[in-house]
Scaffold this active site. Structure first.
Site, PDB file in Angstrom:
ATOM      1  N   HIS A   5     -74.963  -0.864   2.341  1.00 38.23           N
ATOM      2  CA  HIS A   5     -75.120  -1.004   1.149  1.00 38.23           C
ATOM      3  C   HIS A   5     -75.259   0.224   0.302  1.00 38.23           C
ATOM      4  O   HIS A   5     -75.211   1.190   0.363  1.00 38.23           O
ATOM      5  CB  HIS A   5     -76.788  -1.879   0.796  1.00 38.23           C
ATOM      6  CG  HIS A   5     -78.188  -0.836   0.776  1.00 38.23           C
ATOM      7  ND1 HIS A   5     -78.850  -1.013   2.003  1.00 38.23           N
ATOM      8  CD2 HIS A   5     -78.566   0.221  -0.576  1.00 38.23           C
ATOM      9  CE1 HIS A   5     -79.498  -0.004   1.384  1.00 38.23           C
ATOM     10  NE2 HIS A   5     -80.088   0.515   0.117  1.00 38.23           N
ATOM     11  N   ARG A   9     -80.033   0.790  -9.859  1.00 41.40           N
ATOM     12  CA  ARG A   9     -81.120  -0.034 -10.722  1.00 41.40           C
ATOM     13  C   ARG A   9     -80.778  -0.645 -11.746  1.00 41.40           C
ATOM     14  O   ARG A   9     -80.367  -0.410 -12.630  1.00 41.40           O
ATOM     15  CB  ARG A   9     -82.156   2.162 -10.827  1.00 41.40           C
ATOM     16  CG  ARG A   9     -82.131   2.607  -9.634  1.00 41.40           C
ATOM     17  CD  ARG A   9     -82.968   3.642  -9.933  1.00 41.40           C
ATOM     18  NE  ARG A   9     -82.461   4.869  -8.220  1.00 41.40           N
ATOM     19  CZ  ARG A   9     -84.023   4.605  -7.643  1.00 41.40           C
ATOM     20  NH1 ARG A   9     -84.748   4.274  -8.085  1.00 41.40           N
ATOM     21  NH2 ARG A   9     -83.682   5.957  -5.961  1.00 41.40           N
ATOM     22  N   GLU A  54     -77.853  -3.758  -3.487  1.00 38.54           N
ATOM     23  CA  GLU A  54     -79.227  -3.475  -3.397  1.00 38.54           C
ATOM     24  C   GLU A  54     -79.558  -3.563  -4.717  1.00 38.54           C
ATOM     25  O   GLU A  54     -79.230  -2.146  -5.374  1.00 38.54           O
ATOM     26  CB  GLU A  54     -79.617  -2.974  -2.495  1.00 38.54           C
ATOM     27  CG  GLU A  54     -81.407  -2.168  -2.889  1.00 38.54           C
ATOM     28  CD  GLU A  54     -81.632  -1.135  -2.605  1.00 38.54           C
ATOM     29  OE1 GLU A  54     -82.424  -0.108  -2.969  1.00 38.54           O
ATOM     30  OE2 GLU A  54     -81.252  -0.374  -1.475  1.00 38.54           O
ATOM     31  N   ASN A  58     -87.803  -1.295 -10.888  1.00 36.73           N
ATOM     32  CA  ASN A  58     -88.492  -0.708 -10.733  1.00 36.73           C
ATOM     33  C   ASN A  58     -89.447  -0.910 -12.160  1.00 36.73           C
ATOM     34  O   ASN A  58     -89.165  -0.785 -13.764  1.00 36.73           O
ATOM     35  CB  ASN A  58     -88.600   0.885 -11.330  1.00 36.73           C
ATOM     36  CG  ASN A  58     -87.801   1.997  -9.671  1.00 36.73           C
ATOM     37  OD1 ASN A  58     -88.501   1.750  -8.289  1.00 36.73           O
ATOM     38  ND2 ASN A  58     -86.980   2.374  -9.775  1.00 36.73           N
ATOM     39  N   HIS A  72     -68.367   3.720 -10.017  1.00 27.32           N
ATOM     40  CA  HIS A  72     -68.612   2.275  -9.961  1.00 27.32           C
ATOM     41  C   HIS A  72     -68.380   1.668  -8.653  1.00 27.32           C
ATOM     42  O   HIS A  72     -68.538   1.951  -7.791  1.00 27.32           O
ATOM     43  CB  HIS A  72     -67.259   1.676 -10.696  1.00 27.32           C
ATOM     44  CG  HIS A  72     -66.544   2.096 -10.270  1.00 27.32           C
ATOM     45  ND1 HIS A  72     -65.538   3.319 -10.293  1.00 27.32           N
ATOM     46  CD2 HIS A  72     -64.953   0.996  -9.461  1.00 27.32           C
ATOM     47  CE1 HIS A  72     -64.100   3.425 -10.175  1.00 27.32           C
ATOM     48  NE2 HIS A  72     -63.719   1.746  -9.334  1.00 27.32           N
ATOM     49  N   GLU A 119     -65.775  -2.984 -10.745  1.00 24.54           N
ATOM     50  CA  GLU A 119     -64.389  -3.047 -11.065  1.00 24.54           C
ATOM     51  C   GLU A 119     -63.718  -4.241 -10.229  1.00 24.54           C
ATOM     52  O   GLU A 119     -64.022  -4.022  -9.222  1.00 24.54           O
ATOM     53  CB  GLU A 119     -63.635  -1.517  -9.783  1.00 24.54           C
ATOM     54  CG  GLU A 119     -61.912  -1.549 -10.341  1.00 24.54           C
ATOM     55  CD  GLU A 119     -61.186  -0.762  -9.699  1.00 24.54           C
ATOM     56  OE1 GLU A 119     -59.753  -0.382 -10.116  1.00 24.54           O
ATOM     57  OE2 GLU A 119     -62.216   0.096  -9.557  1.00 24.54           O
TER      58      GLU A 119
END
Length: 124
Positions: A5, A9, A54, A58, A72, A119
């Site tokens: 993965h 964030r 993922e 937070n 990217h 992209e």
């Protein structure tokens, strides 16, 4: 070994989920919530693709400094001009279509809610 993965964030989990689902058709595979540690992990994948994206949320974080490095993720599509028009019509922030020198290869970037560039590339 194999890739499993990529983590990004996010400052607003629901906004980011909506973006990745609408823009690319990602489906939520699993969610792990850790309220005692103030974070949530959401794993997304595309149909027939085991690799996952993922989203890490937070709690109480106002955003992230993406820095000036260039990184990217890339997503392959069958028809870049059609995908470009669909993303533009949906109101996403997209670059113009681009191509590599002396090549028919075409691509563009679409910006997610946190400023990450995705992209979009022509399938080979």
């Amino acid at each position: 070994m194999k890739m499993v993965h990529t983590c990004v964030r996010v400052k607003n989990l629901e906004e980011s989920l909506a973006f990745y689902q609408e823009a690319f058709g990602f489906k939520e595979v699993s969610r792990k919530d850790y309220p005692e540690h103030k974070f949530t992990l959401v794993y997304l994948s595309l149909e027939n693709d085991p690799y996952q994206l993922e989203l890490t949320y937070n709690y109480d974080h106002e955003g992230y400094d993406l820095g000036d490095g260039y990184g990217h993720i890339a997503i392959e599509v069958d028809d870049v001009p059609e995908a470009h028009e669909r993303h533009r019509a949906a109101g996403f922030e997209v670059t113009e279509l681009k191509g590599l020198p002396n090549s028919d290869f075409r691509y563009y970037f679409v910006m997610d809610p946190d400023g990450y560039k995705i992209e979009v590339v022509q399938g080979r």
